[in-house]
Motif scaffolding. Structure first.
Motif, mmCIF file in Angstrom:
data_model
loop_
_atom_site.group_PDB
_atom_site.id
_atom_site.type_symbol
_atom_site.label_atom_id
_atom_site.label_comp_id
_atom_site.label_asym_id
_atom_site.label_seq_id
_atom_site.Cartn_x
_atom_site.Cartn_y
_atom_site.Cartn_z
ATOM 1 N N ASP A 16 46.133 55.317 -10.608
ATOM 2 C CA ASP A 16 45.078 55.206 -11.619
ATOM 3 C C ASP A 16 44.927 56.477 -12.447
ATOM 4 O O ASP A 16 43.935 56.653 -13.138
ATOM 5 N N MET A 17 45.924 57.372 -12.401
ATOM 6 C CA MET A 17 45.831 58.596 -13.188
ATOM 7 C C MET A 17 46.093 58.290 -14.665
ATOM 8 O O MET A 17 46.731 57.290 -15.022
ATOM 9 N N ALA A 18 45.576 59.157 -15.521
ATOM 10 C CA ALA A 18 45.767 59.000 -16.958
ATOM 11 C C ALA A 18 47.202 59.369 -17.337
ATOM 12 O O ALA A 18 47.873 60.135 -16.637
ATOM 13 N N HIS A 19 47.655 58.815 -18.455
ATOM 14 C CA HIS A 19 48.973 59.185 -18.971
ATOM 15 C C HIS A 19 48.889 59.314 -20.488
ATOM 16 O O HIS A 19 47.950 58.836 -21.124
ATOM 17 N N PHE A 20 49.875 60.000 -21.038
ATOM 18 C CA PHE A 20 49.914 60.218 -22.485
ATOM 19 C C PHE A 20 49.952 58.857 -23.185
ATOM 20 O O PHE A 20 50.744 57.995 -22.804
ATOM 21 N N PRO A 21 49.106 58.634 -24.167
ATOM 22 C CA PRO A 21 49.075 57.321 -24.835
ATOM 23 C C PRO A 21 50.456 56.887 -25.312
ATOM 24 O O PRO A 21 51.166 57.630 -25.986
ATOM 25 N N GLY A 22 50.846 55.678 -24.915
ATOM 26 C CA GLY A 22 52.147 55.141 -25.304
ATOM 27 C C GLY A 22 53.272 55.502 -24.369
ATOM 28 O O GLY A 22 54.377 54.965 -24.488
ATOM 29 N N ASP A 23 53.015 56.409 -23.414
ATOM 30 C CA ASP A 23 54.056 56.829 -22.474
ATOM 31 C C ASP A 23 54.032 55.936 -21.237
ATOM 32 O O ASP A 23 53.123 55.122 -21.052
ATOM 33 N N SER A 24 55.027 56.069 -20.380
ATOM 34 C CA SER A 24 55.124 55.253 -19.169
ATOM 35 C C SER A 24 54.116 55.739 -18.129
ATOM 36 O O SER A 24 54.142 56.916 -17.754
ATOM 37 N N PRO A 25 53.251 54.859 -17.629
ATOM 38 C CA PRO A 25 52.292 55.276 -16.606
ATOM 39 C C PRO A 25 52.978 55.499 -15.267
ATOM 40 O O PRO A 25 54.054 54.966 -14.998
ATOM 41 N N TYR A 26 52.321 56.274 -14.413
ATOM 42 C CA TYR A 26 52.823 56.497 -13.061
ATOM 43 C C TYR A 26 52.514 55.285 -12.199
ATOM 44 O O TYR A 26 51.416 54.716 -12.251
ATOM 45 N N ASN A 27 53.492 54.874 -11.378
ATOM 46 C CA ASN A 27 53.264 53.801 -10.425
ATOM 47 C C ASN A 27 54.107 54.028 -9.182
ATOM 48 O O ASN A 27 55.302 54.291 -9.269
ATOM 49 N N TYR A 28 53.444 53.964 -8.038
ATOM 50 C CA TYR A 28 54.143 54.028 -6.748
ATOM 51 C C TYR A 28 53.932 52.717 -6.014
ATOM 52 O O TYR A 28 52.813 52.180 -5.990
ATOM 53 N N SER A 29 54.994 52.191 -5.429
ATOM 54 C CA SER A 29 54.887 50.973 -4.632
ATOM 55 C C SER A 29 55.971 50.989 -3.567
ATOM 56 O O SER A 29 56.943 51.755 -3.645
ATOM 57 N N LEU A 30 55.789 50.152 -2.561
ATOM 58 C CA LEU A 30 56.781 50.034 -1.497
ATOM 59 C C LEU A 30 57.845 49.007 -1.869
ATOM 60 O O LEU A 30 57.530 47.869 -2.226
ATOM 61 N N THR A 31 59.084 49.418 -1.790
ATOM 62 C CA THR A 31 60.204 48.489 -1.949
ATOM 63 C C THR A 31 60.432 47.720 -0.659
ATOM 64 O O THR A 31 60.689 46.518 -0.675
ATOM 65 N N TYR A 32 60.358 48.427 0.468
ATOM 66 C CA TYR A 32 60.465 47.826 1.792
ATOM 67 C C TYR A 32 59.298 48.336 2.621
ATOM 68 O O TYR A 32 58.908 49.499 2.513
ATOM 69 N N ALA A 33 58.728 47.480 3.464
ATOM 70 C CA ALA A 33 57.574 47.870 4.271
ATOM 71 C C ALA A 33 57.773 47.469 5.722
ATOM 72 O O ALA A 33 58.274 46.374 6.025
ATOM 73 N N LYS A 34 57.377 48.354 6.624
ATOM 74 C CA LYS A 34 57.475 48.047 8.047
ATOM 75 C C LYS A 34 56.640 46.810 8.411
ATOM 76 O O LYS A 34 57.036 46.024 9.265
ATOM 77 N N LYS A 35 55.490 46.645 7.719
ATOM 78 C CA LYS A 35 54.618 45.511 8.050
ATOM 79 C C LYS A 35 55.281 44.166 7.737
ATOM 80 O O LYS A 35 54.870 43.124 8.242
#
Length: 216
Positions: A16-35
């Motif tokens: 949910d951090m801010a990013h430069f208008p029009g630029d790519s926002p930051y996103n972290y997600s799990l590709t594989y999860a133990k659960k």
């Protein structure tokens, strides 16, 4: 035995951090999860290279400029001086002339812009391009700021970027300096060796030095 305390002055990377208008926002997600039955958690991230606390390579604003892996790491390691210029919205060579730069090659400017990683500012304090000649004469090779850019977010000319580049001064942006006392510190703000890249996020940290006791 007393251990020195490192101070983290980098913005936390959050979805949910801010990013430069029009630029790519930051996103972290799990590709594989133990659960889900995987053997390990494996994450992925997407982001602009100018996300959060980051360094600009000259290639960012000059197509013939150095890319990030071509810059020597020692630019981003060593003594740095934090100076407080939060009393003004326009930072000029005249403003900087009241500070002592002797023996320092890295300067971090604490401006009037509050540290708020989740809000992109509509306006930022102005860094007049005339600071570049002044800082060059003082032997400065790295300028850090607690703003998303050394130029206004809507600037097309990037005059301060180019003035600093012409004077051999490299750029570190989006620092978190609100709680940092003015003085001299050990700085580490290493970029990743991203070949051909125009910049890199960094984990920037400071360690207070003994002479800070004598700083106002």
């Amino acid at each position: 035995m007393k251990h020195s305390q490192w101070i983290d002055i980098s913005q936390p990377l959050t979805n949910d951090m801010a990013h430069f208008p029009g630029d790519s926002p930051y996103n972290y997600s799990l590709t594989y999860a133990k659960k889900d039955g995987g053997p390990a958690n494996v994450g992925q991230m997407t982001a602009s290279l100018h996300t959060g606390t980051h360094v600009d390579a000259p290639f960012h604003y000059d197509s013939e400029g150095e890319t990030i892996e071509q810059l020597p790491p020692d630019l981003y390691i060593g003594q740095a001086k934090v100076i407080d210029v939060s009393h003004t919205e326009t930072i000029t060579a005249d403003v900087l002339s009241s500070f002592d730069f002797e023996g320092i090659s890295r300067v971090l400017l604490h401006t009037s812009l509050p540290n708020n990683p989740k809000h992109f500012p509509e306006e930022i304090p102005e860094l007049n391009p005339d600071i570049a000649d002044f800082l060059h004469v003082k032997g400065i090779k790295l300028l850090g700021v607690d703003m998303p850019s050394v130029d206004a977010p809507d600037s097309k000319e990037l005059a301060t970027h180019h003035a600093l580049h012409a004077n051999g001064i490299y750029i570190l942006e989006n620092l978190m300096l609100d709680g940092v006392h003015p003085g001299t510190y050990e700085l580490i703000a290493l970029p990743l060796a991203l070949h051909g890249a125009d910049g890199s996020p960094v984990r920037a940290v400071l360690k207070p030095l003994e002479e800070n006791r004598n700083e106002d």
